[in-house]
Scaffold this motif. Structure first.
Motif: not given
Length: 135
Positions: A30-44, A46-55
């Protein structure tokens, strides 16, 4: 689902060795550095996962927010790859019916710890990648 405020965020299982390698694969290309990453184990994450219906305690997919929409399973992987330089050709794989693509995705996802292993804790990225991680 309403639009998500953050763009080009990849949600991944931070203890999964295969998933962590996927993040490094994407970050390197990703040479443009457009993507960012969040582990499901982080607060953010986990919030995304729950919003998307992922346990968050038993994730069965990664997800990516792109164009204000959420993509999961094979759609997520192909969406991310198709945005990387030199990988636009993967858009052709969207022609493969989603149930077939997701059957392959689900097979790998179900067996990822057994095949690739699992970290005891979330992987720690190097300083350059760390700047692109949202927790």
């Amino acid at each position: 689902m309403s639009k998500w405020p953050d763009e080009d965020v990849i949600l991944f299982d931070g203890v999964c060795i295969f998933c962590s390698r996927w993040v490094r694969f994407v970050a390197t290309r990703d040479t443009a550095r457009r993507f960012r990453f969040t582990p499901i184990q982080s607060d953010y994450g986990a919030k995304l996962a729950q919003t998307f219906g992922i346990d968050p305690d038993d994730p069965d997919t990664n997800a990516v927010v792109h164009g204000g929409e959420v993509f999961m399973k094979s759609d997520a992987a192909l969406t991310v790859l198709s945005q990387l330089p030199g990988w636009g050709w993967v858009r052709a794989l969207f022609a493969v019916p989603r149930p077939l693509r997701n059957a392959v995705y689900n097979l790998v996802a179900r067996n990822r710890y057994r095949i690739f292993g699992k970290y005891d804790a979330c992987f720690v990225p190097d300083a350059e990648l760390r700047a692109r991680v949202i927790e």
